[in-house]
Design a protein around this motif. Sequence first.
Motif, short mmCIF file in Angstrom:
data_model
loop_
_atom_site.label_atom_id
_atom_site.label_comp_id
_atom_site.label_asym_id
_atom_site.label_seq_id
_atom_site.Cartn_x
_atom_site.Cartn_y
_atom_site.Cartn_z
N THR A 1 -11.38 -36.51 40.73
CA THR A 1 -10.89 -36.64 39.36
C THR A 1 -9.39 -36.90 39.39
O THR A 1 -8.68 -36.37 40.22
N LYS A 2 -8.96 -37.75 38.50
CA LYS A 2 -7.55 -38.09 38.43
C LYS A 2 -7.09 -37.96 36.98
O LYS A 2 -7.84 -38.22 36.06
N LYS A 3 -5.85 -37.59 36.83
CA LYS A 3 -5.24 -37.57 35.51
C LYS A 3 -4.91 -39.02 35.13
O LYS A 3 -4.55 -39.82 36.00
N PRO A 4 -5.01 -39.35 33.86
CA PRO A 4 -4.66 -40.70 33.45
C PRO A 4 -3.18 -40.99 33.73
O PRO A 4 -2.34 -40.09 33.67
#
Length: 60
Positions: free
Chosen positions: A9-12
Amino acid sequence: MNLEELEPTKKPAPKKDLTVLSIDELRDYIATLRTEIERTEAAIAAKQAHRSGAEAFFKK
């Protein structure tokens, strides 16, 4: 377990300040984004094909 749970998962990314760009720079930015969208859609299609193949193999 769901395969999507294994994906990192990555932050925008932070939003780009568009007010400092010229019209030509904005058009170039749009072209870059469209290219990135196409690349991302191709990656999604490849992953879906891979998943479908794996599911078909294990359902036999």
